[in-house]
Motif scaffolding. Structure first.
Motif, PDB file in Angstrom:
ATOM      1  N   SER A 123      -4.130  13.364   0.290  1.00  0.00           N
ATOM      2  CA  SER A 123      -4.118  12.072  -0.245  1.00  0.00           C
ATOM      3  C   SER A 123      -4.210  11.093   1.055  1.00  0.00           C
ATOM      4  CB  SER A 123      -2.897  11.909  -0.658  1.00  0.00           C
ATOM      5  OG  SER A 123      -2.487  10.832  -1.384  1.00  0.00           O
ATOM      6  N   SER A 124      -5.317  10.347   0.290  1.00  0.00           N
ATOM      7  CA  SER A 124      -5.036   9.183   1.255  1.00  0.00           C
ATOM      8  C   SER A 124      -5.314   7.958   0.419  1.00  0.00           C
ATOM      9  CB  SER A 124      -6.808   9.371   1.940  1.00  0.00           C
ATOM     10  OG  SER A 124      -7.793   8.698   0.966  1.00  0.00           O
ATOM     11  N   THR A 125      -4.624   6.721   1.435  1.00  0.00           N
ATOM     12  CA  THR A 125      -4.680   5.529   0.202  1.00  0.00           C
ATOM     13  C   THR A 125      -5.595   4.545   0.693  1.00  0.00           C
ATOM     14  OG1 THR A 125      -2.033   5.395   0.122  1.00  0.00           O
ATOM     15  CG2 THR A 125      -3.012   3.614   0.150  1.00  0.00           C
ATOM     16  N   ASN A 126      -6.730   3.478   0.436  1.00  0.00           N
ATOM     17  CA  ASN A 126      -7.231   2.826   1.091  1.00  0.00           C
ATOM     18  C   ASN A 126      -7.079   1.263   1.349  1.00  0.00           C
ATOM     19  OD1 ASN A 126     -10.061   1.283   2.059  1.00  0.00           O
ATOM     20  ND2 ASN A 126     -10.938   2.104   0.025  1.00  0.00           N
ATOM     21  N   THR A 127      -6.611   1.193   2.491  1.00  0.00           N
ATOM     22  CA  THR A 127      -5.943  -0.238   2.772  1.00  0.00           C
ATOM     23  C   THR A 127      -7.472  -1.548   3.014  1.00  0.00           C
ATOM     24  OG1 THR A 127      -5.905   0.402   5.193  1.00  0.00           O
ATOM     25  CG2 THR A 127      -3.645   0.620   3.065  1.00  0.00           C
ATOM     26  N   PHE A 128      -8.087  -1.036   3.446  1.00  0.00           N
ATOM     27  CA  PHE A 128      -9.645  -1.978   3.519  1.00  0.00           C
ATOM     28  C   PHE A 128      -9.302  -2.863   2.867  1.00  0.00           C
ATOM     29  CE2 PHE A 128     -13.564  -2.916   3.373  1.00  0.00           C
ATOM     30  CZ  PHE A 128     -14.281  -2.447   4.435  1.00  0.00           C
ATOM     31  N   ASP A 129      -9.529  -4.612   3.080  1.00  0.00           N
ATOM     32  CA  ASP A 129      -9.548  -5.649   2.487  1.00  0.00           C
ATOM     33  C   ASP A 129     -10.402  -7.063   3.061  1.00  0.00           C
ATOM     34  OD1 ASP A 129      -9.534  -7.396   0.606  1.00  0.00           O
ATOM     35  OD2 ASP A 129      -6.949  -7.934   1.760  1.00  0.00           O
ATOM     36  N   ASN A 130     -11.912  -6.280   2.258  1.00  0.00           N
ATOM     37  CA  ASN A 130     -12.806  -6.865   2.955  1.00  0.00           C
ATOM     38  C   ASN A 130     -12.792  -8.576   2.792  1.00  0.00           C
ATOM     39  OD1 ASN A 130     -13.638  -7.158   0.140  1.00  0.00           O
ATOM     40  ND2 ASN A 130     -16.117  -6.309   0.223  1.00  0.00           N
ATOM     41  N   GLY A 167       0.973   5.654  -1.109  1.00  0.00           N
ATOM     42  CA  GLY A 167      -0.331   6.503  -1.365  1.00  0.00           C
ATOM     43  C   GLY A 167       0.355   7.724  -2.941  1.00  0.00           C
ATOM     44  N   SER A 168      -0.384   8.431  -2.828  1.00  0.00           N
ATOM     45  CA  SER A 168       0.016   9.113  -3.914  1.00  0.00           C
ATOM     46  C   SER A 168       1.451   9.772  -3.961  1.00  0.00           C
ATOM     47  CB  SER A 168      -1.065  10.422  -4.128  1.00  0.00           C
ATOM     48  OG  SER A 168      -0.791  11.117  -5.813  1.00  0.00           O
ATOM     49  N   PHE A 175       0.509  -1.611  -0.240  1.00  0.00           N
ATOM     50  CA  PHE A 175      -0.667   0.115   0.166  1.00  0.00           C
ATOM     51  C   PHE A 175       1.092   0.970  -0.202  1.00  0.00           C
ATOM     52  CE2 PHE A 175      -2.451  -3.454   2.242  1.00  0.00           C
ATOM     53  CZ  PHE A 175      -3.796  -3.225   1.332  1.00  0.00           C
TER      54      PHE A 175
END
Length: 73
Positions: A55-62, A38-39, A36
């Motif tokens: 900037s935000s990085t989505n690290t959600f892995d469902n 970021g930009s 993961f």
């Protein structure tokens, strides 16, 4: 064709690395990673000027499990 190899000193071999001396048909190191970032994290080059205000990085892995690397040939 057989290889004639002199002295070899191995200091360290990584956990997913292969060290071989001589003839070989196929070498397949296996490893996997989830990264993961970021930009603008993997930009390379000389004289970069990068502006990322928010900037935000989505690290959600469902799904909980990803595809394995077994049966890779």
């Amino acid at each position: 064709m057989p290889a004639i190899v002199g002295v070899a000193q191995v200091i360290n071999v990584g956990s997913s690395a292969i060290f071989n001396i001589g003839d070989v048909y196929k070498m397949m190191p296996i490893s996997n990673a989830k990264t993961f970032a970021g930009s603008g994290s993997f930009n390379t080059g000389d004289g970069l000027s990068i502006t990322n205000y928010q900037s935000s990085t989505n690290t959600f892995d469902n799904d909980g499990a990803d595809q394995g690397n077994y049966l890779n040939a």
